[in-house]
Structure formats: C-alpha cells, structure tokens
Scaffold this motif. Structure first.
Motif, PDB file in Angstrom:
ATOM      1  N   LEU A   1       1.089  -4.186   8.601  1.00  0.00           N
ATOM      2  CA  LEU A   1       1.843  -4.540   7.403  1.00  0.00           C
ATOM      3  C   LEU A   1       2.875  -3.454   7.151  1.00  0.00           C
ATOM      4  CD1 LEU A   1      -1.457  -5.252   6.756  1.00  0.00           C
ATOM      5  CD2 LEU A   1      -0.287  -6.471   4.911  1.00  0.00           C
ATOM      6  N   TRP A   2       4.113  -3.852   6.872  1.00  0.00           N
ATOM      7  CA  TRP A   2       5.126  -2.844   6.598  1.00  0.00           C
ATOM      8  C   TRP A   2       6.012  -3.266   5.430  1.00  0.00           C
ATOM      9  CZ3 TRP A   2       6.140  -5.989  10.971  1.00  0.00           C
ATOM     10  CH2 TRP A   2       7.366  -6.643  10.981  1.00  0.00           C
TER      11      TRP A   2
ATOM     12  N   LEU B   1       1.891  -9.366  12.736  1.00  0.00           N
ATOM     13  CA  LEU B   1       2.770  -8.495  11.969  1.00  0.00           C
ATOM     14  C   LEU B   1       3.078  -9.157  10.634  1.00  0.00           C
ATOM     15  CD1 LEU B   1       4.081  -8.577  15.210  1.00  0.00           C
ATOM     16  CD2 LEU B   1       4.762  -6.369  14.274  1.00  0.00           C
ATOM     17  N   HIS B   2       3.052  -8.369   9.581  1.00  0.00           N
ATOM     18  CA  HIS B   2       3.179  -8.941   8.247  1.00  0.00           C
ATOM     19  C   HIS B   2       4.128  -8.087   7.404  1.00  0.00           C
ATOM     20  CE1 HIS B   2       1.299 -11.766   5.283  1.00  0.00           C
ATOM     21  NE2 HIS B   2       1.885 -10.933   4.464  1.00  0.00           N
ATOM     22  N   PRO B   3       5.426  -8.391   7.429  1.00  0.00           N
ATOM     23  CA  PRO B   3       6.351  -7.643   6.566  1.00  0.00           C
ATOM     24  C   PRO B   3       6.137  -8.000   5.100  1.00  0.00           C
ATOM     25  CG  PRO B   3       7.495  -9.444   7.656  1.00  0.00           C
ATOM     26  CD  PRO B   3       6.116  -9.413   8.233  1.00  0.00           C
ATOM     27  N   LEU B   4       6.076  -6.998   4.260  1.00  0.00           N
ATOM     28  CA  LEU B   4       5.915  -7.217   2.822  1.00  0.00           C
ATOM     29  C   LEU B   4       7.310  -7.371   2.224  1.00  0.00           C
ATOM     30  CD1 LEU B   4       3.149  -4.542   2.203  1.00  0.00           C
ATOM     31  CD2 LEU B   4       2.868  -6.993   2.600  1.00  0.00           C
ATOM     32  N   ARG B   5       7.705  -8.596   1.967  1.00  0.00           N
ATOM     33  CA  ARG B   5       9.082  -8.891   1.592  1.00  0.00           C
ATOM     34  C   ARG B   5       9.370  -8.488   0.153  1.00  0.00           C
ATOM     35  NH1 ARG B   5       9.490 -12.540   5.993  1.00  0.00           N
ATOM     36  NH2 ARG B   5      11.737 -12.443   6.040  1.00  0.00           N
ATOM     37  N   GLY B   6      10.653  -8.434  -0.153  1.00  0.00           N
ATOM     38  CA  GLY B   6      11.059  -7.999  -1.483  1.00  0.00           C
ATOM     39  C   GLY B   6      10.872  -9.047  -2.560  1.00  0.00           C
ATOM     40  N   GLN B   7      10.931 -10.328  -2.182  1.00  0.00           N
ATOM     41  CA  GLN B   7      10.740 -11.410  -3.152  1.00  0.00           C
ATOM     42  C   GLN B   7       9.770 -12.428  -2.578  1.00  0.00           C
ATOM     43  OE1 GLN B   7      13.945 -10.808  -1.969  1.00  0.00           O
ATOM     44  NE2 GLN B   7      14.895  -9.689  -3.646  1.00  0.00           N
ATOM     45  N   ASN B   8       9.299 -13.315  -3.450  1.00  0.00           N
ATOM     46  CA  ASN B   8       8.262 -14.251  -3.021  1.00  0.00           C
ATOM     47  C   ASN B   8       8.799 -15.418  -2.211  1.00  0.00           C
ATOM     48  OD1 ASN B   8       9.583 -15.384  -5.213  1.00  0.00           O
ATOM     49  ND2 ASN B   8       7.805 -16.546  -5.865  1.00  0.00           N
ATOM     50  N   ASN B   9      10.105 -15.570  -2.086  1.00  0.00           N
ATOM     51  CA  ASN B   9      10.636 -16.700  -1.321  1.00  0.00           C
ATOM     52  C   ASN B   9      11.659 -16.259  -0.283  1.00  0.00           C
ATOM     53  OD1 ASN B   9      10.599 -19.534  -0.810  1.00  0.00           O
ATOM     54  ND2 ASN B   9      12.526 -19.770  -1.899  1.00  0.00           N
TER      55      ASN B   9
END
Length: 351
Positions: A6-7, A41-49
């Motif tokens: 996760l990043w 791999l799981h990027p932690l995005r800035g917004q939910n969509n």
C-alpha cells in the motif's frame, strides 16, 4: 504468505513518481505477490472516486477503460459509439494538469472549465498556477463552494454535493458503489449532469439523458470491464466489483490470476533509472520541505475548513520541525515562522 503493498500519494506525486510505481510493481512481480487473494498493489488515492474518474477516461491520453486516444481502431470504435463522423475525435493526447498551466502562460489556452477542482490551492507552485488562471480570457468554475479558484472565475456554476445527487463511485479495489440522493440541493445548485447537459445542448449537441442510469448504460457499452453491470443490478446489490464482463457474472475481486493483458500474457519488467530530485538543498535553501496531510482537513480545505468542529481542532497552518532544527534557528514550538522556497513563502506556526 500473501503480501500487499500500500502506498500514498508521496510515491507518485514526485518528479520520478512513475519510476517509483514501476519499482513497486516489479517488486510485487518478482516475489509472486500478485494474482492471489491478499496480494497486489494498492495505491491510497486522494479521493474516493479517482479510480472511477480514471476508468471513465479522465486521463488526457485515454478514452474510457484505458483505451488510448492515439490508437486508430479505438478512436474509430468510439466515433461509431458516439455517432460522430469519422475523423472527428482528436488523435493527439491532451495535456496534464501541470502542462495546462504552462500552456496558459504560453498563450496556447485562452479559456478553462474547472469542475470540482481547486488548482489555485492544490497545484504545485501556487503562484504560477494563480497567475495562469488570472491570465485566462474566460474561466468557468463548477463547484459546491466558493473556492480560491472560483474567486478568479468569470462564471460560477453552483453544483451539488454527493448526498444531493445519484451516481456511482469506484474505489481503488474496483468496487463500483451506488450513491443515492438523500437530500435536496440548496438554492440554485444543480447536479453536474444537468449543468453539463444544458451546456452541451447550447453547443448544438443532442444530449438528452433523462437519468444518470442512461449515462451508466452508455458507459458500460463502451467499457468491457463493466459491461456486465446493469443499473438494475446496482440498485439491487448496491455494489459490484469489476471486471464484470457479462451480465450475471459475480465480478472478479482478484485480477491477473492466469495472465496479464499483454500479447504474450506475461507481465513486463520496466527498468527505472536512479535519478535525483529535481531540486536539492543548497546553501540558500538548506532544508527539504515535504507537504503532508492533517487528520482534520482534506486537501485544500474547501469543505473541511467550513466544518466548525474540524476547523476548531486545527484552525491554523503548521510546520512540523525537528526540535534541534527549530532550536538552531532560535525558535520554539508555537512561534510564527516564515518558510521560503524558490517559488514563494508562507508564515505559519512551528510545531
């Protein structure tokens, strides 16, 4: 054992962010941590969509479902799907957000339509971004609040918040979720689809979507990954994971189980060069400044700064400085300090 990487945005929002991501992909590939439950791999995005917007083609070099705009066959298929004459769609990739600001300064872009974004606060080199936005001949901003970008606009279109409209969100794990309208919008605020459709009709386009479900249906007929997700199913199940290629499919929570979407079916390792940061400390600017996040506030604060409880918890901007560095500068926690970079300066509280 399964392992997942996760990043956060610090990995990708960097001068060599693409190489950073490639290295993480290579690490997962060479250790076999992909294509099985609990791996990947799981990027932690800035917004939910962010995932949903990217899936729908909100990337300057892609049509929906990550089909490249410079692929003649793809372009022809979308021209047929959208019922426009052959050769109508541009075969050149568009500009990135940063490139857009440079193009404005160079005179290549005269007008801009901004939806739900606040580049006057969020873009790198805020002074440069604000100068570019102010130089536009015409700026339209569609948002739910008067943001810093909206203050520079010639026209402001009041939009609705998520609870005031119906639509879908797609998270990083490819889960398409239905969001239902819960309350009526205030004042003259209108749903994004209504606003866009009114503009399209004024431009002579025959857009007559009666409900967001019609847009979703159009999307799934041009996006194989969600082709099996009907609106009726969304209303019944509330959420479906893609890829879901045919109606009735359960959806695949794990991808790349048997093969990768390449001609050989195998993944490719892409080498990455070791390159330094674009700017490094020197005698005039001896420290490295890293922008971070506050628990209480989200992005530019256009929403959370209007929440009284959150703003009371963290009312002011702060700089986290190591105690030895702060003492060496003759300061102490709580002092107002000025941090200057090659592009500007800001006064804030030391912590």
């Amino acid at each position: 054992k399964g392992s997942m990487i996760l990043w956060g945005m610090g990995v990708s929002q960097h001068v060599h962010g693409t190489d950073n991501a490639r290295c993480l992909i290579a690490l997962a590939l060479m250790t076999g941590q992909i294509g099985r439950p609990g791996t990947g791999l799981h990027p932690l995005r800035g917004q939910n969509n962010v995932q949903g917007a990217s899936d729908a083609g909100l990337i300057p070099m892609m049509y929906p479902d990550y089909q490249r705009v410079d692929n003649p066959a793809v372009r022809a298929a979308f021209e047929q799907h959208w019922k426009v004459p052959a050769g109508t769609l541009d075969d050149k990739p568009g500009l990135t957000v940063v490139e857009v600001m440079h193009a404005i300064k160079d005179g290549g872009i005269k007008g801009m339509y901004v939806m739900g974004e606040n580049p006057a606060m969020s873009d790198p080199d805020a002074n440069h971004a604000r100068e570019a936005l102010a130089a536009l001949e015409h700026l339209v901003v569609q948002d739910i609040f008067l943001t810093e970008t909206a203050y520079l606009a010639d026209v402001i279109l009041p939009a609705t918040a998520f609870a005031e409209k119906t639509g879908t969100f797609t998270n990083t794990d490819r889960l398409v979720q239905l969001g239902r309208q819960a309350i009526d919008p205030p004042g003259q605020a209108k749903p994004d689809l209504w606003i866009i459709q009114q503009l399209a009709q004024q431009l002579g386009l025959d857009w007559n979507y009666g409900h967001v479900s019609e847009v979703f249906d159009e999307m799934r007929h041009s996006m194989p990954s969600i082709a099996g997700i009907t609106w009726d199913r969304m209303e019944r199940d509330n959420a479906v994971t893609y890829p879901c290629m045919k109606e009735g499919d359960a959806g695949d929570p794990v991808v790349f189980v048997d093969a990768f979407p390449t001609e050989s079916g195998r993944a490719r390792f892409v080498p990455a060069d070791i390159i330094p940061a674009a700017e490094r400390p020197d005698t005039e600017y001896p420290m490295v400044l890293i922008t971070g996040r506050q628990l209480e506030h989200w992005h530019t604060g256009s929403m959370t700064r209007r929440a009284a409880v959150l703003d009371a918890l963290e009312p002011d901007p702060v700089a986290l400085v190591h105690p030895l560095d702060l003492a060496g500068l003759g300061g102490k926690p709580g002092d107002v300090i000025t941090i200057a970079s090659r592009r500007g300066e800001v006064a804030l509280y030391a912590r």
